[in-house]
Scaffold this motif. Sequence first.
Motif, mmCIF file in Angstrom:
data_model
loop_
_atom_site.group_PDB
_atom_site.id
_atom_site.type_symbol
_atom_site.label_atom_id
_atom_site.label_comp_id
_atom_site.label_asym_id
_atom_site.label_seq_id
_atom_site.Cartn_x
_atom_site.Cartn_y
_atom_site.Cartn_z
ATOM 1 N N UNK A 97 0.835 -1.192 0.000
ATOM 2 C CA UNK A 97 0.000 0.000 0.000
ATOM 3 C C UNK A 97 0.874 1.248 0.000
ATOM 4 N N UNK A 98 0.532 2.195 -0.865
ATOM 5 C CA UNK A 98 1.170 3.510 -0.808
ATOM 6 C C UNK A 98 0.101 4.496 -0.384
ATOM 7 N N UNK A 99 0.180 4.917 0.860
ATOM 8 C CA UNK A 99 -0.771 5.873 1.413
ATOM 9 C C UNK A 99 -0.392 7.259 0.905
ATOM 10 N N UNK A 100 -1.316 7.924 0.207
ATOM 11 C CA UNK A 100 -1.024 9.217 -0.418
ATOM 12 C C UNK A 100 -1.936 10.311 0.121
ATOM 13 N N UNK A 101 -1.377 11.487 0.271
ATOM 14 C CA UNK A 101 -2.214 12.657 0.553
ATOM 15 C C UNK A 101 -2.847 13.120 -0.758
ATOM 16 N N UNK A 102 -3.841 13.987 -0.636
ATOM 17 C CA UNK A 102 -4.535 14.477 -1.824
ATOM 18 C C UNK A 102 -3.639 15.334 -2.709
ATOM 19 N N UNK A 103 -2.533 15.820 -2.162
ATOM 20 C CA UNK A 103 -1.635 16.682 -2.938
ATOM 21 C C UNK A 103 -0.780 15.905 -3.932
ATOM 22 N N UNK A 104 -0.671 14.586 -3.778
ATOM 23 C CA UNK A 104 0.182 13.802 -4.685
ATOM 24 C C UNK A 104 -0.413 13.835 -6.090
ATOM 25 N N UNK A 105 0.360 14.240 -7.101
ATOM 26 C CA UNK A 105 -0.165 14.369 -8.469
ATOM 27 C C UNK A 105 -0.646 13.041 -9.058
ATOM 28 N N UNK A 106 -1.577 13.144 -9.982
ATOM 29 C CA UNK A 106 -2.175 11.960 -10.591
ATOM 30 C C UNK A 106 -1.156 11.110 -11.334
ATOM 31 N N UNK A 107 -0.174 11.743 -11.988
ATOM 32 C CA UNK A 107 0.777 10.944 -12.764
ATOM 33 C C UNK A 107 1.634 10.062 -11.864
ATOM 34 N N UNK A 108 1.927 10.537 -10.661
ATOM 35 C CA UNK A 108 2.693 9.712 -9.728
ATOM 36 C C UNK A 108 1.859 8.524 -9.248
ATOM 37 N N UNK A 109 0.609 8.783 -8.905
ATOM 38 C CA UNK A 109 -0.254 7.699 -8.431
ATOM 39 C C UNK A 109 -0.461 6.658 -9.534
ATOM 40 N N UNK A 110 -0.645 7.127 -10.761
ATOM 41 C CA UNK A 110 -0.837 6.203 -11.883
ATOM 42 C C UNK A 110 0.405 5.353 -12.109
ATOM 43 N N UNK A 111 1.574 5.968 -11.972
ATOM 44 C CA UNK A 111 2.822 5.227 -12.179
ATOM 45 C C UNK A 111 2.989 4.139 -11.104
ATOM 46 N N UNK A 112 2.704 4.486 -9.863
ATOM 47 C CA UNK A 112 2.834 3.520 -8.782
ATOM 48 C C UNK A 112 1.871 2.349 -8.962
ATOM 49 N N UNK A 113 0.652 2.650 -9.407
ATOM 50 C CA UNK A 113 -0.315 1.574 -9.655
ATOM 51 C C UNK A 113 0.139 0.677 -10.800
ATOM 52 N N UNK A 114 0.710 1.290 -11.834
ATOM 53 C CA UNK A 114 1.220 0.507 -12.954
ATOM 54 C C UNK A 114 2.379 -0.379 -12.505
ATOM 55 N N UNK A 115 3.162 0.113 -11.549
ATOM 56 C CA UNK A 115 4.277 -0.674 -11.022
ATOM 57 C C UNK A 115 3.803 -1.861 -10.188
ATOM 58 N N UNK A 116 2.565 -1.797 -9.696
ATOM 59 C CA UNK A 116 2.031 -2.907 -8.904
ATOM 60 C C UNK A 116 1.592 -2.539 -7.504
ATOM 61 N N UNK A 117 1.827 -1.296 -7.084
ATOM 62 C CA UNK A 117 1.422 -0.861 -5.747
ATOM 63 C C UNK A 117 -0.083 -0.622 -5.694
ATOM 64 N N UNK A 118 -0.630 -0.678 -4.493
ATOM 65 C CA UNK A 118 -2.027 -0.319 -4.258
ATOM 66 C C UNK A 118 -2.041 1.086 -3.681
#
Length: 350
Positions: A97-118
Motif C-alpha cells: 500500500x502507498x498511502x497518499x495525501x490528496x496533494x500527490x499528483x495523478x501521474x505519480x499515483x498512476x505510475x505507482x499503480x502501474x508498477x504494482x502498488x495499491x
Amino acid sequence: MCAPPSSRRARRPYLVSALLFLISLWYLYSRPSPPIIDLNYGLLNAADATSSKYAIATFLSGDQPYDTDAYFVSARMLTYQLLHAPETRNSRPIPFLVLCTKAVPEDKKARLEKDGATVIVVEDVKLRWWIRTGVTRWADQFTKLRLFEMTQYTRILFLDADSLLTGPIDAIFDTAAVRTPARTNFSRVAQIKADEAPVPAQYVFAARSDNAFSGCREHAFPPPSHNAISAGFWVAAPSRELFRYLLSTMNSYRRFDPHTMEQSLLNYAFRREGTMPWRELEPKWSATWANQADVDGGVVALHEKLWNENLGDGGGVGELRKRWYEMQDRMKKYFKDRDEGRINDTELGS
C-alpha cells in the motif's frame, strides 16, 4: 440606605450556604473523571498464516515534480523490491500500500499503480494548533495514522519509503510479537488520562529501537535497546478503538513533544512505562542510521536516505549508497522493459 446590623447577621448563613454550594459544584465538575477500564473493549484476534490478511505500507506526500522527488523514486524502488526483485520480493502474495495525501499528483499515483502498488488516497489527520515542527516535509506525517483505521487487514507493516531491502521481509508477520496481541496493562491506572479516549484491552505495536540514541552511525550490531522507537518501521494491528485513542492524545497541550510529529505521538502512546508498552522486534528486521555492521549482521531493512551525498562515506555508507543506486537502476530498467513488453511479471514469478 444601609441595612440594620440584625438584617446583615440574618443573611450570613445564606451567604455561607451559597458559598459552600458553589465550592461543592466546582469540586464535583473539576475533579477528573475516573478512567474507563473495559476488559472487552477493542479485543483482537491472533494472526495466522491461513486466515489473516497482511499488508505492507509506506507513505507519500507533497506535489514535487515527478523526476526530482526522491521519495517518489524511493516508493517505486520499494514497490520493485517487495513485489518484483527476485532476492527481496515477498514469499507470499501481500499487497503493498502507498498511502497518499490528496496533494500527490495523478501521474505519480498512476505510475505507482502501474508498477504494482495499491495506491490509497486518504484524508489528512487534522492537527491541534500546538502541533507544529520546523521541518517542512514532516507536516503531513500524522496522516500515516490512517493505517490504524484499515481494519480490513489483520496486521500492517509500515516502513518509510527510504528503505533499502537486503532480503524478503514478510516473515516478520510470523513472529510472536506480531502474531499474538498484547494485553493492556490496566494495573498502571495512574498512566490512564481522563482527557484521552479509552485504551483498548488488547493491542499490537512492535518496532525497533532508534539507533539515534545508540551511537547513530557508530552503533554496534546488535545495537543496544532503547526506550525510543523510530516511526519509520513498525507493525500494528489496525483497530478503530486504538485509532480513536491515538487521536485523543493530541487534545491536551504538549502531551508529547511535537517536534518529531507522529514519532513523538507513537513514543508517547506506546511508552514503556505506559499501559501499552511497545514490543521490541529483533535487530535483524530494521536499522536506522544504517551502517556496514548492519549489513554484515543480516538486517533486512536499511532505513537511510542513501541518495543524500551529505551523509558522507563513513560507517560503510559509501558502499550502501552504491548498493542503493544499483537497485534504483535495476528498478528503472525492469519497469521500462515491462512497459515496452520485453518482460512480464510471470518471468520473475511475481
